[in-house]
Design a protein around this motif. Structure first.
Motif, PDB file in Angstrom:
ATOM      1  N   LEU A   1       1.002  -1.300   0.080  1.00 19.65           N
ATOM      2  CA  LEU A   1       0.099   0.057  -0.074  1.00 19.65           C
ATOM      3  C   LEU A   1       0.802   1.314  -0.123  1.00 19.65           C
ATOM      4  O   LEU A   1       0.444   2.265  -0.875  1.00 19.65           O
ATOM      5  CB  LEU A   1      -0.837  -0.098   1.308  1.00 19.65           C
ATOM      6  CG  LEU A   1      -1.843   1.127   1.440  1.00 19.65           C
ATOM      7  CD1 LEU A   1      -2.918   1.170   0.014  1.00 19.65           C
ATOM      8  CD2 LEU A   1      -2.827   1.380   2.678  1.00 19.65           C
ATOM      9  N   VAL A   2       1.936   1.310   0.950  1.00 18.81           N
ATOM     10  CA  VAL A   2       2.641   2.538   0.804  1.00 18.81           C
ATOM     11  C   VAL A   2       3.533   2.708  -0.347  1.00 18.81           C
ATOM     12  O   VAL A   2       3.865   3.713  -0.620  1.00 18.81           O
ATOM     13  CB  VAL A   2       3.468   2.606   2.207  1.00 18.81           C
ATOM     14  CG1 VAL A   2       2.638   2.658   3.447  1.00 18.81           C
ATOM     15  CG2 VAL A   2       4.706   1.415   2.458  1.00 18.81           C
ATOM     16  N   GLY A   3       4.006   1.465  -0.748  1.00 20.85           N
ATOM     17  CA  GLY A   3       4.668   1.450  -2.203  1.00 20.85           C
ATOM     18  C   GLY A   3       3.678   2.180  -3.087  1.00 20.85           C
ATOM     19  O   GLY A   3       4.560   2.856  -4.069  1.00 20.85           O
ATOM     20  N   LEU A   4       2.500   1.910  -3.225  1.00 24.01           N
ATOM     21  CA  LEU A   4       1.921   2.197  -4.286  1.00 24.01           C
ATOM     22  C   LEU A   4       1.633   3.985  -4.235  1.00 24.01           C
ATOM     23  O   LEU A   4       1.733   4.600  -4.989  1.00 24.01           O
ATOM     24  CB  LEU A   4       0.237   1.657  -4.186  1.00 24.01           C
ATOM     25  CG  LEU A   4      -0.887   2.233  -5.108  1.00 24.01           C
ATOM     26  CD1 LEU A   4      -0.419   2.043  -6.447  1.00 24.01           C
ATOM     27  CD2 LEU A   4      -2.252   1.748  -4.646  1.00 24.01           C
ATOM     28  N   PHE A   5       1.465   4.713  -2.829  1.00 20.92           N
ATOM     29  CA  PHE A   5       1.094   5.865  -2.751  1.00 20.92           C
ATOM     30  C   PHE A   5       2.513   6.684  -2.833  1.00 20.92           C
ATOM     31  O   PHE A   5       2.690   7.609  -3.356  1.00 20.92           O
ATOM     32  CB  PHE A   5       0.571   5.991  -1.275  1.00 20.92           C
ATOM     33  CG  PHE A   5      -0.591   5.598  -1.007  1.00 20.92           C
ATOM     34  CD1 PHE A   5      -1.648   5.691  -2.184  1.00 20.92           C
ATOM     35  CD2 PHE A   5      -0.949   5.070   0.057  1.00 20.92           C
ATOM     36  CE1 PHE A   5      -2.835   5.526  -1.783  1.00 20.92           C
ATOM     37  CE2 PHE A   5      -2.425   4.827   0.506  1.00 20.92           C
ATOM     38  CZ  PHE A   5      -3.337   4.876  -0.547  1.00 20.92           C
ATOM     39  N   ALA A   6       3.647   5.810  -2.749  1.00 25.58           N
ATOM     40  CA  ALA A   6       4.966   6.438  -2.704  1.00 25.58           C
ATOM     41  C   ALA A   6       5.388   6.619  -4.417  1.00 25.58           C
ATOM     42  O   ALA A   6       6.076   7.781  -4.617  1.00 25.58           O
ATOM     43  CB  ALA A   6       6.111   5.596  -2.472  1.00 25.58           C
ATOM     44  N   VAL A   7       4.953   5.844  -5.273  1.00 24.19           N
ATOM     45  CA  VAL A   7       5.180   6.197  -6.645  1.00 24.19           C
ATOM     46  C   VAL A   7       4.464   7.612  -6.960  1.00 24.19           C
ATOM     47  O   VAL A   7       5.248   8.451  -7.600  1.00 24.19           O
ATOM     48  CB  VAL A   7       4.273   5.017  -7.509  1.00 24.19           C
ATOM     49  CG1 VAL A   7       4.502   5.556  -8.789  1.00 24.19           C
ATOM     50  CG2 VAL A   7       4.908   3.843  -7.355  1.00 24.19           C
ATOM     51  N   PHE A   8       3.203   7.791  -6.488  1.00 21.79           N
ATOM     52  CA  PHE A   8       2.683   8.977  -6.753  1.00 21.79           C
ATOM     53  C   PHE A   8       3.067  10.499  -6.054  1.00 21.79           C
ATOM     54  O   PHE A   8       3.546  11.284  -6.839  1.00 21.79           O
ATOM     55  CB  PHE A   8       1.088   9.073  -6.321  1.00 21.79           C
ATOM     56  CG  PHE A   8       0.237   8.186  -6.860  1.00 21.79           C
ATOM     57  CD1 PHE A   8      -0.189   8.263  -8.322  1.00 21.79           C
ATOM     58  CD2 PHE A   8      -0.342   7.106  -6.239  1.00 21.79           C
ATOM     59  CE1 PHE A   8      -0.864   7.217  -9.047  1.00 21.79           C
ATOM     60  CE2 PHE A   8      -1.120   6.301  -7.002  1.00 21.79           C
ATOM     61  CZ  PHE A   8      -1.495   6.419  -8.472  1.00 21.79           C
ATOM     62  N   HIS A   9       3.647  10.244  -4.652  1.00 16.69           N
ATOM     63  CA  HIS A   9       4.513  11.056  -4.242  1.00 16.69           C
ATOM     64  C   HIS A   9       5.849  11.467  -4.772  1.00 16.69           C
ATOM     65  O   HIS A   9       6.118  12.620  -5.077  1.00 16.69           O
ATOM     66  CB  HIS A   9       4.640  10.825  -2.589  1.00 16.69           C
ATOM     67  CG  HIS A   9       3.446  11.110  -2.080  1.00 16.69           C
ATOM     68  ND1 HIS A   9       3.326  12.159  -1.180  1.00 16.69           N
ATOM     69  CD2 HIS A   9       2.417  10.165  -1.430  1.00 16.69           C
ATOM     70  CE1 HIS A   9       2.163  12.163  -0.743  1.00 16.69           C
ATOM     71  NE2 HIS A   9       1.641  10.786  -0.690  1.00 16.69           N
ATOM     72  N   GLY A  10       6.781  10.280  -5.238  1.00 12.84           N
ATOM     73  CA  GLY A  10       7.841  10.550  -5.716  1.00 12.84           C
ATOM     74  C   GLY A  10       7.694  11.186  -7.274  1.00 12.84           C
ATOM     75  O   GLY A  10       8.504  12.011  -7.679  1.00 12.84           O
ATOM     76  N   HIS A  11       6.583  10.928  -8.104  1.00 13.54           N
ATOM     77  CA  HIS A  11       6.417  11.552  -9.267  1.00 13.54           C
ATOM     78  C   HIS A  11       6.382  12.854  -9.174  1.00 13.54           C
ATOM     79  O   HIS A  11       6.831  13.634 -10.052  1.00 13.54           O
ATOM     80  CB  HIS A  11       5.300  10.848 -10.286  1.00 13.54           C
ATOM     81  CG  HIS A  11       5.208  10.810 -11.359  1.00 13.54           C
ATOM     82  ND1 HIS A  11       4.512  12.247 -11.933  1.00 13.54           N
ATOM     83  CD2 HIS A  11       5.588  10.257 -12.484  1.00 13.54           C
ATOM     84  CE1 HIS A  11       4.587  12.205 -13.162  1.00 13.54           C
ATOM     85  NE2 HIS A  11       5.209  11.088 -13.858  1.00 13.54           N
TER      86      HIS A  11
END
Length: 200
Positions: free
Chosen positions: A122-132
């Motif tokens: 879950l946090v990995g999925l959200f991290a993609v958006f934040h990182g992008h």
């Protein structure tokens, strides 16, 4: 125990980022990049809330999650940041960021104890958006590696803040701790709704 875990997380982040940090003070582009990257996660309420909530969630789950959840967020956010820097489009970035604040806030408020693998995913999925978002908003004058080092360090620091909050909540005792946890999580979730609807 908490002190050891925090020291481990800090050491891990420093180790992972040390190659990039070596470039942080060499040349104007590097210095500008590092400073811009360091300040970027701290300039938006959505990023701050989500990253602090990641730390609280990690503390609530305990065990391996204390280091695995934040470390996953930082690592995957680096991937998302690279995609953003390369100009590779990713749909629903703002919605993903807003949703991350809401979902993580609800998890904290309800004290959801998911398996570590689910939490990491879950946090990995959200991290993609934040990182992008961080990567695509990199200033033109900034050097990429230094900028990435800056926003990854700032993110890790916010995770440590969340872990410290979790520790403080645990020290408050069962009754007070539950009230504080529910209040903090609910406030984050409501802020996330406000950010997504434009009320904040």
């Amino acid at each position: 125990m908490f002190s050891k875990r925090i020291k481990f997380n800090t050491a891990l982040a420093a180790l992972l980022l040390s190659p990039s940090l070596a470039f942080a003070h060499t040349g104007t582009g590097q210095a500008v990049g590092f400073a811009a990257g360091l300040s970027h996660p701290l300039s938006g309420l959505d990023h701050i809330l989500a990253m602090v909530m990641v730390g609280v969630v990690a503390w609530q789950l305990g065990g391996r999650a204390v280091w695995m959840v934040p470390a996953t967020f930082v690592a995957v956010m680096g991937v998302g940041g690279a995609l953003g820097m390369m100009g590779i489009a990713l749909p629903f970035v703002e919605a993903g960021i807003g949703l991350s604040v809401i979902v993580l806030g609800v998890i904290v408020a309800l004290g959801v104890r998911a398996p570590v693998a689910v939490a990491v995913g879950l946090v990995g999925l959200f991290a993609v958006f934040h990182g992008h978002a961080h990567g695509s908003e990199m200033p033109a004058a900034a050097a990429g590696m230094a900028y990435a080092a800056g926003f990854l360090i700032a993110t890790a620091a916010l995770h440590v803040v969340g872990l410290a909050m979790g520790y403080g909540i645990a020290r408050a005792g069962d009754t007070k701790g539950v009230v504080v946890t529910r209040s903090a999580g609910s406030a984050a979730a409501l802020a996330g709704i406000g950010l997504m609807t434009g009320l904040i």
